[in-house]
Design a protein around this motif. Structure first.
Motif, PDB file in Angstrom:
ATOM      1  N   ILE A 119      24.090  13.728  -4.393  1.00  0.00           N
ATOM      2  CA  ILE A 119      24.860  14.901  -3.973  1.00  0.00           C
ATOM      3  C   ILE A 119      25.535  14.562  -2.649  1.00  0.00           C
ATOM      4  O   ILE A 119      24.878  14.116  -1.709  1.00  0.00           O
ATOM      5  N   THR A 120      26.847  14.773  -2.588  1.00  0.00           N
ATOM      6  CA  THR A 120      27.560  14.541  -1.338  1.00  0.00           C
ATOM      7  C   THR A 120      27.770  15.874  -0.620  1.00  0.00           C
ATOM      8  O   THR A 120      28.027  16.894  -1.241  1.00  0.00           O
ATOM      9  N   LYS A 121      27.592  15.833   0.699  1.00  0.00           N
ATOM     10  CA  LYS A 121      27.813  17.008   1.538  1.00  0.00           C
ATOM     11  C   LYS A 121      29.274  16.996   1.978  1.00  0.00           C
ATOM     12  O   LYS A 121      29.798  15.916   2.258  1.00  0.00           O
ATOM     13  N   PRO A 122      29.919  18.127   2.078  1.00  0.00           N
ATOM     14  CA  PRO A 122      29.411  19.459   1.743  1.00  0.00           C
ATOM     15  C   PRO A 122      29.361  19.629   0.222  1.00  0.00           C
ATOM     16  O   PRO A 122      30.094  18.962  -0.519  1.00  0.00           O
ATOM     17  N   TYR A 123      28.506  20.516  -0.226  1.00  0.00           N
ATOM     18  CA  TYR A 123      28.355  20.738  -1.659  1.00  0.00           C
ATOM     19  C   TYR A 123      28.412  22.231  -1.963  1.00  0.00           C
ATOM     20  O   TYR A 123      28.239  23.064  -1.077  1.00  0.00           O
ATOM     21  N   SER A 124      28.642  22.530  -3.226  1.00  0.00           N
ATOM     22  CA  SER A 124      28.635  23.912  -3.681  1.00  0.00           C
ATOM     23  C   SER A 124      27.192  24.295  -4.003  1.00  0.00           C
ATOM     24  O   SER A 124      26.577  23.679  -4.876  1.00  0.00           O
ATOM     25  N   PRO A 125      26.631  25.296  -3.322  1.00  0.00           N
ATOM     26  CA  PRO A 125      25.257  25.706  -3.616  1.00  0.00           C
ATOM     27  C   PRO A 125      25.023  26.039  -5.093  1.00  0.00           C
ATOM     28  O   PRO A 125      24.001  25.666  -5.661  1.00  0.00           O
ATOM     29  N   ASP A 126      25.981  26.719  -5.718  1.00  0.00           N
ATOM     30  CA  ASP A 126      25.828  27.071  -7.136  1.00  0.00           C
ATOM     31  C   ASP A 126      25.794  25.829  -8.017  1.00  0.00           C
ATOM     32  O   ASP A 126      25.000  25.746  -8.952  1.00  0.00           O
ATOM     33  N   ASP A 127      26.661  24.854  -7.704  1.00  0.00           N
ATOM     34  CA  ASP A 127      26.684  23.615  -8.493  1.00  0.00           C
ATOM     35  C   ASP A 127      25.385  22.833  -8.336  1.00  0.00           C
ATOM     36  O   ASP A 127      24.860  22.285  -9.300  1.00  0.00           O
ATOM     37  N   VAL A 128      24.866  22.787  -7.114  1.00  0.00           N
ATOM     38  CA  VAL A 128      23.605  22.072  -6.865  1.00  0.00           C
ATOM     39  C   VAL A 128      22.467  22.742  -7.631  1.00  0.00           C
ATOM     40  O   VAL A 128      21.688  22.076  -8.316  1.00  0.00           O
ATOM     41  N   ALA A 129      22.382  24.062  -7.528  1.00  0.00           N
ATOM     42  CA  ALA A 129      21.305  24.784  -8.222  1.00  0.00           C
ATOM     43  C   ALA A 129      21.389  24.547  -9.727  1.00  0.00           C
ATOM     44  O   ALA A 129      20.368  24.272 -10.370  1.00  0.00           O
ATOM     45  N   GLN A 130      22.586  24.619 -10.294  1.00  0.00           N
ATOM     46  CA  GLN A 130      22.735  24.414 -11.740  1.00  0.00           C
ATOM     47  C   GLN A 130      22.412  22.975 -12.133  1.00  0.00           C
ATOM     48  O   GLN A 130      21.776  22.733 -13.154  1.00  0.00           O
ATOM     49  N   SER A 131      22.810  22.012 -11.315  1.00  0.00           N
ATOM     50  CA  SER A 131      22.501  20.603 -11.596  1.00  0.00           C
ATOM     51  C   SER A 131      20.997  20.369 -11.610  1.00  0.00           C
ATOM     52  O   SER A 131      20.482  19.621 -12.439  1.00  0.00           O
ATOM     53  N   ILE A 132      20.284  21.028 -10.709  1.00  0.00           N
ATOM     54  CA  ILE A 132      18.834  20.856 -10.647  1.00  0.00           C
ATOM     55  C   ILE A 132      18.161  21.529 -11.837  1.00  0.00           C
ATOM     56  O   ILE A 132      17.229  20.971 -12.426  1.00  0.00           O
ATOM     57  N   VAL A 133      18.637  22.693 -12.233  1.00  0.00           N
ATOM     58  CA  VAL A 133      18.110  23.336 -13.443  1.00  0.00           C
ATOM     59  C   VAL A 133      18.328  22.413 -14.644  1.00  0.00           C
ATOM     60  O   VAL A 133      17.428  22.214 -15.464  1.00  0.00           O
ATOM     61  N   ASN A 134      19.521  21.816 -14.746  1.00  0.00           N
ATOM     62  CA  ASN A 134      19.819  20.892 -15.853  1.00  0.00           C
ATOM     63  C   ASN A 134      18.920  19.659 -15.817  1.00  0.00           C
ATOM     64  O   ASN A 134      18.553  19.127 -16.864  1.00  0.00           O
ATOM     65  N   LEU A 135      18.567  19.213 -14.629  1.00  0.00           N
ATOM     66  CA  LEU A 135      17.767  17.998 -14.471  1.00  0.00           C
ATOM     67  C   LEU A 135      16.284  18.221 -14.719  1.00  0.00           C
ATOM     68  O   LEU A 135      15.666  17.462 -15.481  1.00  0.00           O
ATOM     69  N   VAL A 136      15.700  19.232 -14.101  1.00  0.00           N
ATOM     70  CA  VAL A 136      14.234  19.415 -14.189  1.00  0.00           C
ATOM     71  C   VAL A 136      13.809  20.683 -14.926  1.00  0.00           C
ATOM     72  O   VAL A 136      12.621  20.935 -15.076  1.00  0.00           O
ATOM     73  N   GLY A 137      14.777  21.482 -15.352  1.00  0.00           N
ATOM     74  CA  GLY A 137      14.438  22.723 -16.045  1.00  0.00           C
ATOM     75  C   GLY A 137      14.323  23.877 -15.075  1.00  0.00           C
ATOM     76  O   GLY A 137      14.449  23.714 -13.858  1.00  0.00           O
ATOM     77  N   PRO A 138      14.066  25.061 -15.611  1.00  0.00           N
ATOM     78  CA  PRO A 138      13.984  26.245 -14.761  1.00  0.00           C
ATOM     79  C   PRO A 138      12.752  26.201 -13.858  1.00  0.00           C
ATOM     80  O   PRO A 138      11.827  25.417 -14.096  1.00  0.00           O
ATOM     81  N   PRO A 139      12.730  27.049 -12.843  1.00  0.00           N
ATOM     82  CA  PRO A 139      11.560  27.116 -11.954  1.00  0.00           C
ATOM     83  C   PRO A 139      10.290  27.416 -12.730  1.00  0.00           C
ATOM     84  O   PRO A 139      10.332  28.049 -13.799  1.00  0.00           O
ATOM     85  N   THR A 140       9.145  26.977 -12.186  1.00  0.00           N
ATOM     86  CA  THR A 140       7.867  27.221 -12.859  1.00  0.00           C
ATOM     87  C   THR A 140       7.493  28.688 -12.832  1.00  0.00           C
ATOM     88  O   THR A 140       6.823  29.166 -13.720  1.00  0.00           O
ATOM     89  N   LYS A 141       7.906  29.389 -11.775  1.00  0.00           N
ATOM     90  CA  LYS A 141       7.642  30.830 -11.690  1.00  0.00           C
ATOM     91  C   LYS A 141       8.949  31.551 -11.920  1.00  0.00           C
ATOM     92  O   LYS A 141       9.891  31.389 -11.158  1.00  0.00           O
ATOM     93  N   GLN A 142       9.031  32.332 -12.969  1.00  0.00           N
ATOM     94  CA  GLN A 142      10.262  33.071 -13.272  1.00  0.00           C
ATOM     95  C   GLN A 142      10.177  34.488 -12.795  1.00  0.00           C
ATOM     96  O   GLN A 142       9.204  35.132 -12.883  1.00  0.00           O
TER      97      GLN A 142
END
Length: 142
Positions: A119-142
């Motif tokens: 991830i290069t700074k500056p980054y879009s918070p929404d894009d980072v959050a979605q990329s992480i969901v795509n990578l590791v799945g949703p949070p353990t606590k929903q």
């Protein structure tokens, strides 16, 4: 500079209170922003601003994801990535790299060493959050 390990040892954790993400970043603005982005997305996040404490914290918490800044005093992010990927206890941990100084050589090296993405700074918070969901799945606590 006082070491800040938020959530990791500042409060007792229950057996089921798992850490989804550990952020290792010495910059309070960048580390705090990433922590806010991922917490808002629902992840349980620990932020460590002293890279020398990172490996012990990762081994203890066994997070689903580690976010490493590249440029840090002491142990830099690429060295930490190498340590994580060479240790039998942590080698399966998913790691992403973050940097405002995104040199192609660093990106290539991180990829070769096992980083999932960069991830290069500056980054879009929404894009980072979605990329992480795509990578590791949703949070353990929903």
């Amino acid at each position: 500079c006082k070491t800040v390990i938020r959530g990791f040892d500042s409060r007792p954790r229950l057996q089921f209170d798992m850490t989804d993400v550990i952020i290792v970043d010495d910059d309070p603005l960048a580390g705090g922003l990433m922590q806010d982005v991922l917490t808002e997305a629902g992840y349980t996040v620990d932020w460590i601003n002293d890279s020398s404490k990172a490996i012990a914290a990762i081994k203890a918490a066994k997070p689903r994801l580690v976010v490493l800044d590249i440029l840090m005093p002491g142990i830099d992010g690429l060295t930490l990535l190498k340590m994580i990927k060479e240790d039998p206890e942590t080698k399966e941990t998913t790691v992403i790299m973050v940097s405002g100084k995104a040199f192609q050589a660093d990106m290539d090296r991180a990829k070769r060493m096992g980083a999932a993405f960069f991830i290069t700074k500056p980054y879009s918070p929404d894009d980072v959050a979605q990329s992480i969901v795509n990578l590791v799945g949703p949070p353990t606590k929903q």
